[in-house]
Design an enzyme around this catalytic site. Structure first.
Site, PDB file in Angstrom:
ATOM      1  N   HIS A 120      87.464  19.097-103.290  1.00  0.00           N
ATOM      2  CA  HIS A 120      86.339  19.586-102.492  1.00  0.00           C
ATOM      3  C   HIS A 120      85.710  18.514-101.592  1.00  0.00           C
ATOM      4  O   HIS A 120      84.488  18.393-101.501  1.00  0.00           O
ATOM      5  CB  HIS A 120      85.263  20.173-103.418  1.00  0.00           C
ATOM      6  CG  HIS A 120      85.643  21.480-104.071  1.00  0.00           C
ATOM      7  ND1 HIS A 120      86.520  22.385-103.540  1.00  0.00           N
ATOM      8  CD2 HIS A 120      85.214  22.047-105.248  1.00  0.00           C
ATOM      9  CE1 HIS A 120      86.636  23.432-104.335  1.00  0.00           C
ATOM     10  NE2 HIS A 120      85.863  23.258-105.385  1.00  0.00           N
ATOM     11  N   HIS A 194      81.293  28.280-101.486  1.00  0.00           N
ATOM     12  CA  HIS A 194      81.537  28.229-102.935  1.00  0.00           C
ATOM     13  C   HIS A 194      80.449  28.969-103.728  1.00  0.00           C
ATOM     14  O   HIS A 194      79.947  28.458-104.739  1.00  0.00           O
ATOM     15  CB  HIS A 194      81.645  26.768-103.381  1.00  0.00           C
ATOM     16  CG  HIS A 194      82.443  26.558-104.640  1.00  0.00           C
ATOM     17  ND1 HIS A 194      82.139  27.170-105.839  1.00  0.00           N
ATOM     18  CD2 HIS A 194      83.536  25.805-104.892  1.00  0.00           C
ATOM     19  CE1 HIS A 194      82.999  26.785-106.754  1.00  0.00           C
ATOM     20  NE2 HIS A 194      83.869  25.955-106.205  1.00  0.00           N
ATOM     21  N   GLU A 332      86.849  31.836-103.640  1.00  0.00           N
ATOM     22  CA  GLU A 332      86.755  30.909-102.510  1.00  0.00           C
ATOM     23  C   GLU A 332      87.909  31.158-101.553  1.00  0.00           C
ATOM     24  O   GLU A 332      89.062  30.897-101.890  1.00  0.00           O
ATOM     25  CB  GLU A 332      86.814  29.466-103.031  1.00  0.00           C
ATOM     26  CG  GLU A 332      85.782  29.149-104.099  1.00  0.00           C
ATOM     27  CD  GLU A 332      86.306  28.132-105.112  1.00  0.00           C
ATOM     28  OE1 GLU A 332      86.740  27.043-104.716  1.00  0.00           O
ATOM     29  OE2 GLU A 332      86.280  28.439-106.320  1.00  0.00           O
TER      30      GLU A 332
END
Ligand code: GLA
Length: 368
Positions: A120, A194, A332
Protein backbone atom coordinates in the site's frame (compact mmCIF):
# COMPACT_ATOMS: atom_id res chain seq x y z
CA UNK A 1 -19.56 26.38 5.92
CA UNK A 2 -22.38 24.94 3.87
CA UNK A 3 -22.11 25.37 0.12
CA UNK A 4 -25.40 25.43 -1.72
CA UNK A 5 -26.22 25.96 -5.32
CA UNK A 6 -27.27 29.48 -6.05
CA UNK A 7 -29.05 28.60 -9.31
CA UNK A 8 -32.15 30.79 -9.39
CA UNK A 9 -35.37 28.81 -9.42
CA UNK A 10 -33.66 25.64 -8.22
CA UNK A 11 -35.77 23.63 -5.80
CA UNK A 12 -34.13 23.65 -2.37
CA UNK A 13 -32.66 20.24 -1.58
CA UNK A 14 -30.56 18.80 1.20
CA UNK A 15 -27.64 18.56 -1.21
CA UNK A 16 -24.47 20.30 -0.18
CA UNK A 17 -20.97 20.22 1.24
CA UNK A 18 -20.30 21.16 4.84
CA UNK A 19 -16.68 22.06 5.64
CA UNK A 20 -15.09 22.19 9.10
CA UNK A 21 -11.68 21.90 10.79
CA UNK A 22 -10.66 18.39 11.94
CA UNK A 23 -7.51 19.21 13.88
CA UNK A 24 -3.80 19.45 13.17
CA UNK A 25 -1.39 16.58 12.52
CA UNK A 26 1.51 15.91 14.91
CA UNK A 27 3.78 17.69 12.40
CA UNK A 28 1.53 20.76 12.20
CA UNK A 29 -0.59 20.26 9.08
CA UNK A 30 -4.19 21.50 9.31
CA UNK A 31 -6.83 18.90 8.40
CA UNK A 32 -10.44 19.48 7.38
CA UNK A 33 -13.55 17.36 7.24
CA UNK A 34 -16.06 17.66 4.39
CA UNK A 35 -19.55 16.23 4.69
CA UNK A 36 -21.46 15.47 1.48
CA UNK A 37 -25.22 15.16 1.69
CA UNK A 38 -27.55 13.87 -1.02
CA UNK A 39 -31.25 13.62 -1.77
CA UNK A 40 -30.94 9.80 -1.42
CA UNK A 41 -30.40 10.10 2.34
CA UNK A 42 -26.80 8.92 2.01
CA UNK A 43 -24.32 11.21 3.81
CA UNK A 44 -20.55 10.81 3.52
CA UNK A 45 -17.78 12.48 5.54
CA UNK A 46 -14.30 12.78 3.99
CA UNK A 47 -11.05 14.00 5.56
CA UNK A 48 -8.28 15.87 3.76
CA UNK A 49 -5.96 13.54 5.75
CA UNK A 50 -5.48 10.47 3.54
CA UNK A 51 -8.61 11.35 1.55
CA UNK A 52 -10.23 9.16 4.19
CA UNK A 53 -13.93 8.32 4.01
CA UNK A 54 -14.64 8.66 7.73
CA UNK A 55 -18.33 7.82 7.73
CA UNK A 56 -21.09 6.70 5.40
CA UNK A 57 -24.63 7.06 6.69
CA UNK A 58 -26.99 4.84 4.69
CA UNK A 59 -30.68 4.01 5.23
CA UNK A 60 -32.11 0.52 5.82
CA UNK A 61 -35.51 -0.83 4.70
CA UNK A 62 -37.28 1.28 7.34
CA UNK A 63 -35.22 4.38 6.53
CA UNK A 64 -33.08 4.04 9.67
CA UNK A 65 -29.56 5.35 9.15
CA UNK A 66 -26.41 3.53 10.22
CA UNK A 67 -22.75 4.36 9.70
CA UNK A 68 -21.66 1.52 7.42
CA UNK A 69 -17.90 2.09 7.34
CA UNK A 70 -15.15 1.55 9.91
CA UNK A 71 -13.11 4.51 11.14
CA UNK A 72 -12.09 6.69 14.07
CA UNK A 73 -13.42 9.80 15.77
CA UNK A 74 -10.14 11.75 15.92
CA UNK A 75 -7.15 12.71 13.79
CA UNK A 76 -4.44 11.23 16.08
CA UNK A 77 -6.13 7.84 15.67
CA UNK A 78 -5.95 8.17 11.87
CA UNK A 79 -2.28 9.14 12.16
CA UNK A 80 -1.63 5.90 14.10
CA UNK A 81 -3.83 3.72 11.88
CA UNK A 82 -2.18 0.68 10.28
CA UNK A 83 -5.33 -0.80 8.75
CA UNK A 84 -5.89 1.83 6.01
CA UNK A 85 -9.42 2.43 7.30
CA UNK A 86 -11.32 4.38 4.63
CA UNK A 87 -8.12 5.75 3.10
CA UNK A 88 -6.94 6.48 -0.40
CA UNK A 89 -4.07 4.10 -1.14
CA UNK A 90 -1.08 4.83 -3.40
CA UNK A 91 1.21 4.83 -5.22
CA UNK A 92 0.64 1.13 -5.42
CA UNK A 93 -2.33 -0.55 -3.78
CA UNK A 94 -1.51 -3.96 -2.27
CA UNK A 95 1.80 -5.83 -2.40
CA UNK A 96 4.96 -5.77 -4.49
CA UNK A 97 7.25 -8.75 -3.84
CA UNK A 98 10.25 -7.84 -1.64
CA UNK A 99 9.62 -4.20 -2.59
CA UNK A 100 11.59 -4.76 -5.79
CA UNK A 101 10.90 -4.37 -9.49
CA UNK A 102 12.75 -3.56 -12.71
CA UNK A 103 11.53 -1.01 -15.20
CA UNK A 104 13.18 -0.06 -18.49
CA UNK A 105 16.38 -1.83 -17.42
CA UNK A 106 16.67 -0.19 -14.01
CA UNK A 107 16.17 -1.88 -10.65
CA UNK A 108 14.13 -0.14 -7.97
CA UNK A 109 13.84 -0.86 -4.24
CA UNK A 110 10.77 0.29 -2.35
CA UNK A 111 10.04 0.43 1.35
CA UNK A 112 9.44 -3.10 2.72
CA UNK A 113 6.70 -2.54 5.26
CA UNK A 114 4.82 -5.86 5.35
CA UNK A 115 6.71 -9.08 6.10
CA UNK A 116 9.51 -8.16 3.68
CA UNK A 117 7.10 -7.04 0.96
CA UNK A 118 5.98 -3.56 -0.04
CA UNK A 119 2.35 -2.84 0.92
CA UNK A 120 0.00 0.00 0.00
CA UNK A 121 2.67 2.54 -1.01
CA UNK A 122 5.12 2.02 1.86
CA UNK A 123 5.81 3.51 5.28
CA UNK A 124 4.07 6.78 4.48
CA UNK A 125 1.76 6.11 1.58
CA UNK A 126 -0.93 8.40 0.18
CA UNK A 127 -3.10 7.43 3.19
CA UNK A 128 -0.79 9.56 5.38
CA UNK A 129 -0.72 12.62 3.08
CA UNK A 130 -2.80 15.74 3.61
CA UNK A 131 -4.54 16.17 0.26
CA UNK A 132 -5.61 19.58 -1.03
CA UNK A 133 -9.39 19.52 -1.37
CA UNK A 134 -11.79 21.63 -3.42
CA UNK A 135 -15.52 21.13 -2.84
CA UNK A 136 -17.92 21.48 -5.76
CA UNK A 137 -21.61 21.29 -6.39
CA UNK A 138 -23.19 20.77 -9.79
CA UNK A 139 -26.44 19.39 -11.21
CA UNK A 140 -27.81 18.66 -7.75
CA UNK A 141 -24.72 16.66 -6.80
CA UNK A 142 -22.03 17.51 -4.32
CA UNK A 143 -18.43 16.46 -4.51
CA UNK A 144 -14.79 16.98 -3.70
CA UNK A 145 -11.68 17.16 -5.87
CA UNK A 146 -8.56 16.00 -4.00
CA UNK A 147 -4.99 16.43 -5.18
CA UNK A 148 -1.66 15.10 -3.98
CA UNK A 149 1.82 15.39 -5.44
CA UNK A 150 4.21 12.54 -4.63
CA UNK A 151 7.81 13.65 -5.25
CA UNK A 152 10.43 11.75 -7.25
CA UNK A 153 11.92 9.05 -4.99
CA UNK A 154 8.94 8.98 -2.59
CA UNK A 155 9.12 5.57 -0.79
CA UNK A 156 11.56 4.54 -3.55
CA UNK A 157 9.30 5.18 -6.56
CA UNK A 158 10.64 6.97 -9.65
CA UNK A 159 9.13 10.20 -10.99
CA UNK A 160 6.89 12.93 -9.63
CA UNK A 161 3.35 11.55 -9.57
CA UNK A 162 0.46 14.02 -9.57
CA UNK A 163 -2.75 12.36 -8.42
CA UNK A 164 -6.28 13.67 -8.51
CA UNK A 165 -9.24 11.87 -6.99
CA UNK A 166 -12.82 13.10 -7.09
CA UNK A 167 -15.63 11.93 -4.85
CA UNK A 168 -19.09 12.77 -6.24
CA UNK A 169 -22.28 11.82 -4.41
CA UNK A 170 -25.31 11.53 -6.69
CA UNK A 171 -29.00 12.00 -5.90
CA UNK A 172 -29.41 8.24 -6.38
CA UNK A 173 -26.99 7.32 -3.58
CA UNK A 174 -23.95 6.57 -5.73
CA UNK A 175 -20.48 7.63 -4.62
CA UNK A 176 -18.55 8.01 -7.88
CA UNK A 177 -14.78 7.91 -7.33
CA UNK A 178 -12.59 9.01 -10.24
CA UNK A 179 -8.85 8.45 -10.01
CA UNK A 180 -6.35 10.10 -12.32
CA UNK A 181 -2.59 10.56 -12.29
CA UNK A 182 0.27 11.80 -14.44
CA UNK A 183 4.02 11.37 -14.05
CA UNK A 184 7.31 12.78 -15.38
CA UNK A 185 9.07 9.36 -15.32
CA UNK A 186 7.76 5.82 -15.79
CA UNK A 187 6.40 4.44 -12.50
CA UNK A 188 3.94 1.88 -11.18
CA UNK A 189 0.63 3.57 -10.29
CA UNK A 190 -2.31 1.75 -8.78
CA UNK A 191 -4.68 3.86 -6.72
CA UNK A 192 -7.58 2.56 -4.67
CA UNK A 193 -10.05 3.37 -1.91
CA UNK A 194 -9.75 1.20 1.21
CA UNK A 195 -13.17 1.55 2.88
CA UNK A 196 -14.22 -1.28 5.17
CA UNK A 197 -17.94 -2.02 5.08
CA UNK A 198 -20.22 -3.29 7.79
CA UNK A 199 -23.70 -2.76 6.42
CA UNK A 200 -25.35 -3.60 9.75
CA UNK A 201 -23.47 -0.63 11.18
CA UNK A 202 -19.88 -0.11 12.21
CA UNK A 203 -19.31 -1.60 15.67
CA UNK A 204 -22.37 -3.86 15.51
CA UNK A 205 -20.65 -7.24 15.06
CA UNK A 206 -18.86 -9.24 12.39
CA UNK A 207 -19.51 -9.34 8.63
CA UNK A 208 -19.83 -13.13 8.30
CA UNK A 209 -23.59 -12.92 7.69
CA UNK A 210 -23.22 -10.42 4.83
CA UNK A 211 -24.09 -11.87 1.43
CA UNK A 212 -21.58 -11.31 -1.38
CA UNK A 213 -21.70 -11.78 -5.12
CA UNK A 214 -18.53 -11.25 -7.18
CA UNK A 215 -18.39 -11.06 -11.00
CA UNK A 216 -15.24 -13.15 -11.03
CA UNK A 217 -14.65 -16.64 -12.41
CA UNK A 218 -10.96 -16.54 -11.48
CA UNK A 219 -8.79 -15.29 -8.64
CA UNK A 220 -5.05 -14.93 -8.07
CA UNK A 221 -3.87 -17.49 -5.49
CA UNK A 222 -1.09 -16.36 -3.16
CA UNK A 223 2.03 -17.68 -1.44
CA UNK A 224 2.59 -17.60 2.34
CA UNK A 225 3.50 -13.88 2.16
CA UNK A 226 0.29 -13.02 0.26
CA UNK A 227 2.09 -12.42 -3.05
CA UNK A 228 0.22 -13.88 -6.08
CA UNK A 229 1.88 -16.98 -7.52
CA UNK A 230 1.12 -15.72 -11.04
CA UNK A 231 -1.63 -18.27 -11.65
CA UNK A 232 -5.17 -17.20 -12.58
CA UNK A 233 -7.17 -20.00 -10.93
CA UNK A 234 -10.79 -20.88 -11.56
CA UNK A 235 -13.05 -20.29 -8.54
CA UNK A 236 -15.28 -23.17 -9.67
CA UNK A 237 -15.86 -25.71 -6.92
CA UNK A 238 -13.84 -23.70 -4.36
CA UNK A 239 -14.75 -21.43 -1.40
CA UNK A 240 -13.79 -18.55 -3.73
CA UNK A 241 -16.84 -19.02 -5.93
CA UNK A 242 -19.11 -16.01 -5.28
CA UNK A 243 -20.57 -16.05 -8.80
CA UNK A 244 -23.94 -16.57 -7.13
CA UNK A 245 -24.79 -14.81 -3.83
CA UNK A 246 -23.25 -16.55 -0.83
CA UNK A 247 -22.73 -15.51 2.75
CA UNK A 248 -19.20 -14.41 3.57
CA UNK A 249 -18.98 -16.84 6.48
CA UNK A 250 -20.41 -19.93 4.79
CA UNK A 251 -17.04 -21.34 3.68
CA UNK A 252 -14.48 -19.04 5.34
CA UNK A 253 -13.47 -21.84 7.75
CA UNK A 254 -13.25 -24.50 5.03
CA UNK A 255 -10.23 -26.78 4.83
CA UNK A 256 -8.63 -24.88 1.96
CA UNK A 257 -4.95 -24.02 1.51
CA UNK A 258 -5.63 -20.51 0.17
CA UNK A 259 -7.91 -19.62 3.09
CA UNK A 260 -5.29 -20.99 5.49
CA UNK A 261 -2.45 -18.97 3.94
CA UNK A 262 -4.38 -15.71 4.17
CA UNK A 263 -6.22 -16.41 7.44
CA UNK A 264 -9.53 -15.99 5.59
CA UNK A 265 -10.30 -14.11 2.39
CA UNK A 266 -7.54 -11.69 1.39
CA UNK A 267 -7.33 -12.28 -2.33
CA UNK A 268 -7.50 -10.49 -5.63
CA UNK A 269 -10.38 -11.56 -7.86
CA UNK A 270 -10.16 -11.21 -11.65
CA UNK A 271 -13.25 -9.29 -12.71
CA UNK A 272 -15.13 -10.76 -15.69
CA UNK A 273 -15.44 -7.81 -18.07
CA UNK A 274 -17.12 -7.41 -21.45
CA UNK A 275 -14.19 -5.22 -22.57
CA UNK A 276 -11.00 -3.89 -20.99
CA UNK A 277 -11.67 -0.75 -18.92
CA UNK A 278 -15.47 -1.10 -19.24
CA UNK A 279 -17.30 0.09 -16.12
CA UNK A 280 -18.43 -3.30 -14.79
CA UNK A 281 -20.44 -4.50 -11.82
CA UNK A 282 -17.73 -6.25 -9.77
CA UNK A 283 -19.38 -6.86 -6.40
CA UNK A 284 -22.77 -6.83 -4.69
CA UNK A 285 -22.79 -6.88 -0.92
CA UNK A 286 -25.93 -7.13 1.22
CA UNK A 287 -26.77 -7.26 4.88
CA UNK A 288 -29.89 -9.45 4.70
CA UNK A 289 -31.13 -8.29 8.12
CA UNK A 290 -31.25 -4.52 7.48
CA UNK A 291 -31.56 -4.74 3.69
CA UNK A 292 -28.65 -2.31 3.22
CA UNK A 293 -26.57 -3.08 0.17
CA UNK A 294 -23.70 -1.71 -1.83
CA UNK A 295 -23.03 -2.46 -5.49
CA UNK A 296 -19.47 -1.79 -6.64
CA UNK A 297 -18.80 -0.97 -10.28
CA UNK A 298 -15.27 -0.40 -11.54
CA UNK A 299 -13.09 0.03 -14.61
CA UNK A 300 -10.24 -1.78 -12.80
CA UNK A 301 -9.37 -5.40 -13.72
CA UNK A 302 -9.27 -6.69 -10.12
CA UNK A 303 -10.87 -6.45 -6.71
CA UNK A 304 -9.23 -7.41 -3.40
CA UNK A 305 -11.74 -9.09 -1.10
CA UNK A 306 -10.37 -8.81 2.46
CA UNK A 307 -12.38 -9.99 5.47
CA UNK A 308 -10.64 -7.96 8.18
CA UNK A 309 -8.51 -10.91 9.29
CA UNK A 310 -5.86 -8.61 10.81
CA UNK A 311 -8.37 -6.66 12.92
CA UNK A 312 -7.92 -8.04 16.43
CA UNK A 313 -9.94 -5.82 18.78
CA UNK A 314 -6.89 -4.00 20.19
CA UNK A 315 -7.58 -0.69 18.38
CA UNK A 316 -10.58 1.46 19.32
CA UNK A 317 -12.85 2.76 16.60
CA UNK A 318 -15.68 5.29 16.47
CA UNK A 319 -17.67 5.61 19.67
CA UNK A 320 -14.98 3.74 21.62
CA UNK A 321 -15.94 0.38 20.08
CA UNK A 322 -12.90 -1.79 19.21
CA UNK A 323 -12.31 -2.96 15.64
CA UNK A 324 -12.85 -6.62 16.32
CA UNK A 325 -11.77 -9.59 14.18
CA UNK A 326 -13.73 -9.54 10.91
CA UNK A 327 -15.90 -6.60 11.99
CA UNK A 328 -15.55 -5.08 8.53
CA UNK A 329 -14.64 -6.20 5.02
CA UNK A 330 -12.90 -4.36 2.21
CA UNK A 331 -13.50 -4.64 -1.53
CA UNK A 332 -10.55 -2.77 -3.05
CA UNK A 333 -10.74 -2.17 -6.79
CA UNK A 334 -7.24 -2.37 -8.26
CA UNK A 335 -4.66 -3.69 -10.69
CA UNK A 336 -3.47 -7.11 -9.53
CA UNK A 337 -0.98 -7.26 -6.64
CA UNK A 338 2.70 -7.51 -7.66
CA UNK A 339 1.92 -6.59 -11.30
CA UNK A 340 5.32 -4.87 -11.77
CA UNK A 341 6.88 -8.36 -11.40
CA UNK A 342 4.27 -10.27 -13.42
CA UNK A 343 4.44 -9.43 -17.15
CA UNK A 344 1.30 -11.51 -17.83
CA UNK A 345 -0.83 -9.37 -15.48
CA UNK A 346 -2.44 -6.15 -16.82
CA UNK A 347 0.27 -3.48 -16.71
CA UNK A 348 0.16 -0.87 -13.94
CA UNK A 349 3.03 1.18 -15.40
CA UNK A 350 2.27 4.84 -16.07
CA UNK A 351 4.51 6.74 -18.51
CA UNK A 352 5.11 10.44 -19.08
CA UNK A 353 2.55 11.91 -21.49
CA UNK A 354 -0.08 9.30 -20.56
CA UNK A 355 -2.81 9.69 -17.98
CA UNK A 356 -3.87 7.01 -15.53
CA UNK A 357 -7.68 7.05 -15.27
CA UNK A 358 -10.04 4.77 -13.45
CA UNK A 359 -13.50 4.90 -11.95
CA UNK A 360 -15.09 3.04 -9.07
CA UNK A 361 -18.69 3.52 -7.98
CA UNK A 362 -20.16 2.52 -4.64
CA UNK A 363 -23.94 2.46 -5.09
CA UNK A 364 -25.73 2.32 -1.75
CA UNK A 365 -29.08 0.59 -2.12
CA UNK A 366 -31.85 -1.00 -0.06
CA UNK A 367 -32.83 -4.57 -0.98
CA UNK A 368 -36.09 -6.25 0.05
C1 GLA B 1 -5.33 -5.18 2.10
C2 GLA B 1 -4.38 -6.33 2.15
C3 GLA B 1 -4.46 -6.98 3.49
C4 GLA B 1 -4.20 -5.99 4.59
C5 GLA B 1 -5.14 -4.81 4.45
C6 GLA B 1 -4.81 -3.70 5.39
O1 GLA B 1 -6.62 -5.62 2.08
O2 GLA B 1 -4.61 -7.26 1.13
O3 GLA B 1 -3.55 -8.05 3.57
O4 GLA B 1 -2.87 -5.56 4.52
O5 GLA B 1 -5.07 -4.28 3.15
O6 GLA B 1 -4.71 -4.14 6.70
Amino acid sequence: MTIRSTNPGRTPSPVGVHREPFGTTADGRAVERFTLTSASGVTIAVLSYGGVIQSILAPDRAGALADVTLGYDTLPEYEKDKSYLGALVGRYANRIRAGRFSLDGRDYTLAQNAGGNHLHGGMRGFNKAVWSVEPFEEHGESGLALEHVSPDGDEGYPGTLRSRVTYRLTAGGELVIDFSATTDAATPANLTQHAYFNLAGSGSGDILGHVLELSASRFTPVDATLIPTGELRSVHGTPFDFSTPESVGARIGADDEQLRLAGGYDHNFVIDRPAAAALTLAARLTDPVSGRGVDIHTTEPGIQFYTGNFLDGTVMGKGGVPHRYRSGLALETQHFPNSPNEPAFPSAILRPGAEHRSRTVYHFVVRE
